[in-house]
Design a protein around this motif. Sequence first.
Motif, short mmCIF file in Angstrom:
data_model
loop_
_atom_site.label_atom_id
_atom_site.label_comp_id
_atom_site.label_asym_id
_atom_site.label_seq_id
_atom_site.Cartn_x
_atom_site.Cartn_y
_atom_site.Cartn_z
N GLY A 115 0.83 -1.19 0.00
CA GLY A 115 0.00 0.00 0.00
C GLY A 115 0.87 1.25 0.00
O GLY A 115 2.10 1.16 0.01
N GLN A 116 0.21 2.40 0.03
CA GLN A 116 0.93 3.67 -0.05
C GLN A 116 1.39 4.16 1.32
O GLN A 116 2.19 5.09 1.41
CB GLN A 116 0.04 4.74 -0.70
N GLY A 117 0.90 3.53 2.37
CA GLY A 117 1.31 3.89 3.72
C GLY A 117 0.37 4.88 4.40
O GLY A 117 -0.30 5.67 3.74
N THR A 118 0.35 4.82 5.71
CA THR A 118 -0.42 5.77 6.51
C THR A 118 0.43 6.21 7.69
O THR A 118 1.10 5.40 8.33
CB THR A 118 -1.75 5.15 6.97
N GLN A 119 0.43 7.52 7.95
CA GLN A 119 1.29 8.08 8.98
C GLN A 119 0.66 7.89 10.36
O GLN A 119 -0.50 8.22 10.59
CB GLN A 119 1.51 9.57 8.73
N VAL A 120 1.47 7.40 11.28
CA VAL A 120 1.09 7.31 12.69
C VAL A 120 2.07 8.15 13.49
O VAL A 120 3.29 7.96 13.38
CB VAL A 120 1.12 5.85 13.18
N THR A 121 1.55 9.09 14.25
CA THR A 121 2.39 9.95 15.07
C THR A 121 1.92 9.85 16.51
O THR A 121 0.75 10.10 16.80
CB THR A 121 2.33 11.41 14.60
N VAL A 122 2.84 9.49 17.39
CA VAL A 122 2.52 9.35 18.81
C VAL A 122 3.26 10.44 19.57
O VAL A 122 4.49 10.50 19.56
CB VAL A 122 2.93 7.96 19.33
N SER A 123 2.51 11.30 20.23
CA SER A 123 3.10 12.41 20.97
C SER A 123 3.33 12.00 22.42
O SER A 123 2.57 11.24 23.00
CB SER A 123 2.20 13.64 20.90
#
Length: 124
Positions: A115-123
């Motif tokens: 797939g094209q990817g999905t961003q996961v950001t954990v603060s």
Amino acid sequence: QVQLVESGGGLVQAGGPLRLSCVASGRTLSRYDLGWFRQTPGKKREFVACITWSRSWTRYADSVKGRFTLSRDNAKNTVYLQMNSLKPEDTAVYYCASKEGGGLGYGVGEYDYWGQGTQVTVSS
């Protein structure tokens, strides 16, 4: 040919959950092994989890074991990655990948479709 589309990424606070989905089109996923990988800038894409098409055997990277759960719904042509107790070090682009059989797969080179990817950001 299999097309994979990830969704569900976003910004979450440390300790929180997210569920990623990967929907396939083009061919049914029922005979494909599926994997999730992640990548951060300047680093190699790394294995997160995988699930086989038969018996739904799963394996996880040590860094996510006990926190992430991989499941699949062949009727919906969808695989899910439930991520709990997220940590800042889980921040990455997450990719779904598929391969036609062969069992559990841990290497990027084992997978045929991405797939094209999905961003996961954990603060923190």
